[in-house]
Motif scaffolding. Sequence first.
Motif, PDB file in Angstrom:
ATOM      1  N   GLN A  64       2.866  -5.409 -21.272  1.00  0.00           N
ATOM      2  CA  GLN A  64       2.832  -6.630 -20.867  1.00  0.00           C
ATOM      3  C   GLN A  64       3.137  -7.585 -21.883  1.00  0.00           C
ATOM      4  O   GLN A  64       2.293  -7.535 -22.812  1.00  0.00           O
ATOM      5  CB  GLN A  64       2.026  -7.020 -19.636  1.00  0.00           C
ATOM      6  CG  GLN A  64       1.806  -6.162 -18.536  1.00  0.00           C
ATOM      7  CD  GLN A  64       3.202  -6.605 -17.825  1.00  0.00           C
ATOM      8  OE1 GLN A  64       3.724  -7.800 -17.690  1.00  0.00           O
ATOM      9  NE2 GLN A  64       3.663  -5.419 -16.961  1.00  0.00           N
ATOM     10  N   ALA A  65       4.122  -8.631 -21.902  1.00  0.00           N
ATOM     11  CA  ALA A  65       4.044  -9.608 -22.984  1.00  0.00           C
ATOM     12  C   ALA A  65       3.776 -11.082 -22.317  1.00  0.00           C
ATOM     13  O   ALA A  65       4.288 -11.212 -21.321  1.00  0.00           O
ATOM     14  CB  ALA A  65       5.332  -9.569 -23.599  1.00  0.00           C
ATOM     15  N   ALA A  66       3.124 -11.671 -23.241  1.00  0.00           N
ATOM     16  CA  ALA A  66       3.059 -13.272 -22.861  1.00  0.00           C
ATOM     17  C   ALA A  66       4.128 -14.131 -22.808  1.00  0.00           C
ATOM     18  O   ALA A  66       4.190 -15.131 -22.229  1.00  0.00           O
ATOM     19  CB  ALA A  66       1.837 -13.519 -23.550  1.00  0.00           C
ATOM     20  N   MET A  67       4.935 -13.675 -23.779  1.00  0.00           N
ATOM     21  CA  MET A  67       6.334 -14.586 -24.090  1.00  0.00           C
ATOM     22  C   MET A  67       7.500 -13.623 -24.113  1.00  0.00           C
ATOM     23  O   MET A  67       7.491 -12.664 -23.563  1.00  0.00           O
ATOM     24  CB  MET A  67       6.163 -14.842 -25.594  1.00  0.00           C
ATOM     25  CG  MET A  67       5.128 -15.765 -25.966  1.00  0.00           C
ATOM     26  SD  MET A  67       5.023 -16.107 -27.663  1.00  0.00           S
ATOM     27  CE  MET A  67       6.368 -16.690 -28.129  1.00  0.00           C
ATOM     28  N   GLY A 101       7.776 -10.928 -17.169  1.00  0.00           N
ATOM     29  CA  GLY A 101       8.617 -11.409 -15.895  1.00  0.00           C
ATOM     30  C   GLY A 101       9.444 -10.206 -15.475  1.00  0.00           C
ATOM     31  O   GLY A 101       8.923  -9.014 -15.209  1.00  0.00           O
ATOM     32  N   GLU A 102      10.734 -10.644 -15.151  1.00  0.00           N
ATOM     33  CA  GLU A 102      11.437  -9.431 -14.697  1.00  0.00           C
ATOM     34  C   GLU A 102      12.402  -8.590 -15.693  1.00  0.00           C
ATOM     35  O   GLU A 102      13.568  -8.030 -15.609  1.00  0.00           O
ATOM     36  CB  GLU A 102      12.417  -9.891 -13.589  1.00  0.00           C
ATOM     37  CG  GLU A 102      11.687 -10.488 -12.335  1.00  0.00           C
ATOM     38  CD  GLU A 102      10.965  -9.598 -11.546  1.00  0.00           C
ATOM     39  OE1 GLU A 102      11.525  -8.373 -11.328  1.00  0.00           O
ATOM     40  OE2 GLU A 102       9.771  -9.576 -11.180  1.00  0.00           O
ATOM     41  N   THR A 103      11.966  -9.131 -17.124  1.00  0.00           N
ATOM     42  CA  THR A 103      12.898  -8.761 -18.001  1.00  0.00           C
ATOM     43  C   THR A 103      12.140  -7.634 -19.013  1.00  0.00           C
ATOM     44  O   THR A 103      10.956  -7.945 -19.358  1.00  0.00           O
ATOM     45  CB  THR A 103      13.264  -9.999 -19.166  1.00  0.00           C
ATOM     46  OG1 THR A 103      13.858 -10.723 -18.259  1.00  0.00           O
ATOM     47  CG2 THR A 103      14.182  -9.373 -20.198  1.00  0.00           C
ATOM     48  N   VAL A 104      12.783  -6.761 -19.401  1.00  0.00           N
ATOM     49  CA  VAL A 104      12.293  -5.619 -20.208  1.00  0.00           C
ATOM     50  C   VAL A 104      12.948  -5.756 -21.487  1.00  0.00           C
ATOM     51  O   VAL A 104      14.179  -5.783 -21.542  1.00  0.00           O
ATOM     52  CB  VAL A 104      12.192  -4.239 -19.873  1.00  0.00           C
ATOM     53  CG1 VAL A 104      11.497  -3.101 -20.744  1.00  0.00           C
ATOM     54  CG2 VAL A 104      11.557  -4.095 -18.438  1.00  0.00           C
ATOM     55  N   TYR A 105      12.179  -5.882 -22.567  1.00  0.00           N
ATOM     56  CA  TYR A 105      13.001  -5.875 -23.999  1.00  0.00           C
ATOM     57  C   TYR A 105      12.387  -4.783 -24.975  1.00  0.00           C
ATOM     58  O   TYR A 105      11.273  -4.573 -24.791  1.00  0.00           O
ATOM     59  CB  TYR A 105      13.063  -7.332 -24.448  1.00  0.00           C
ATOM     60  CG  TYR A 105      11.587  -7.993 -24.872  1.00  0.00           C
ATOM     61  CD1 TYR A 105      11.216  -7.892 -26.056  1.00  0.00           C
ATOM     62  CD2 TYR A 105      10.969  -8.618 -23.820  1.00  0.00           C
ATOM     63  CE1 TYR A 105      10.053  -8.654 -26.405  1.00  0.00           C
ATOM     64  CE2 TYR A 105      10.041  -9.508 -23.924  1.00  0.00           C
ATOM     65  CZ  TYR A 105       9.294  -9.258 -25.320  1.00  0.00           C
ATOM     66  OH  TYR A 105       8.297  -9.818 -25.528  1.00  0.00           O
ATOM     67  N   ILE A 121      14.169  -4.852 -14.877  1.00  0.00           N
ATOM     68  CA  ILE A 121      13.496  -3.765 -14.652  1.00  0.00           C
ATOM     69  C   ILE A 121      14.015  -2.563 -14.392  1.00  0.00           C
ATOM     70  O   ILE A 121      13.763  -1.416 -14.513  1.00  0.00           O
ATOM     71  CB  ILE A 121      12.188  -4.221 -13.867  1.00  0.00           C
ATOM     72  CG1 ILE A 121      11.430  -5.337 -14.386  1.00  0.00           C
ATOM     73  CG2 ILE A 121      11.395  -2.959 -13.467  1.00  0.00           C
ATOM     74  CD1 ILE A 121      10.334  -5.936 -13.783  1.00  0.00           C
ATOM     75  N   LEU A 122      14.929  -2.739 -13.279  1.00  0.00           N
ATOM     76  CA  LEU A 122      15.725  -1.644 -12.441  1.00  0.00           C
ATOM     77  C   LEU A 122      16.405  -0.966 -13.599  1.00  0.00           C
ATOM     78  O   LEU A 122      16.726   0.209 -13.564  1.00  0.00           O
ATOM     79  CB  LEU A 122      16.401  -1.989 -11.239  1.00  0.00           C
ATOM     80  CG  LEU A 122      15.562  -2.248 -10.127  1.00  0.00           C
ATOM     81  CD1 LEU A 122      16.249  -2.829  -8.869  1.00  0.00           C
ATOM     82  CD2 LEU A 122      14.348  -1.163  -9.649  1.00  0.00           C
ATOM     83  N   THR A 123      17.335  -1.744 -14.529  1.00  0.00           N
ATOM     84  CA  THR A 123      18.123  -1.092 -15.442  1.00  0.00           C
ATOM     85  C   THR A 123      17.291  -0.248 -16.460  1.00  0.00           C
ATOM     86  O   THR A 123      17.860   0.650 -17.032  1.00  0.00           O
ATOM     87  CB  THR A 123      18.936  -2.254 -16.142  1.00  0.00           C
ATOM     88  OG1 THR A 123      19.723  -2.768 -14.883  1.00  0.00           O
ATOM     89  CG2 THR A 123      19.878  -1.635 -17.169  1.00  0.00           C
ATOM     90  N   ALA A 124      16.209  -0.787 -16.984  1.00  0.00           N
ATOM     91  CA  ALA A 124      15.365  -0.261 -18.021  1.00  0.00           C
ATOM     92  C   ALA A 124      15.211   1.164 -17.499  1.00  0.00           C
ATOM     93  O   ALA A 124      14.985   2.052 -18.281  1.00  0.00           O
ATOM     94  CB  ALA A 124      14.384  -0.925 -18.323  1.00  0.00           C
TER      95      ALA A 124
END
Length: 138
Positions: A64-67, A101-105, A121-124
Amino acid sequence: MSDQGQRIEFGDSGPYLFQEIDVQPEGMLLEDHAVCLLRFEGLYLPVALAACASMAEALTQMEQAAMGPEREGMIPLEFDLSETLELPLLTSVAGESFQHGETVYLDVFFGQTRARLCFSILTAAAVGQILSQVPKQE
């Protein structure tokens, strides 16, 4: 960076920040080229077979990331997924992935060029699943 016809070539070391990709990928193993080719509608991302296992692992071990993924000095890249475009060969992964949030990087390298891929999330999860099925390279 230049767009030579339908293929992007990075002319510097970046770092680039990719737009979030939120479409179901398709994967194809190209053993003659030592590549797993990921297709996101019209966007093609070739991943070196040697990088597949570490990328799959990174996408399943996210923190999990805060930013969010944006960092000062990053060069944003956006694509029209309805147009055919091939990215350079992704050669390695620079550690773990993060979720905000809903983004994975995930930070990766295209040769010497550093970039941050962003997925829903689903694509990741789908990318991780595809790459985890690629036989490990020794």
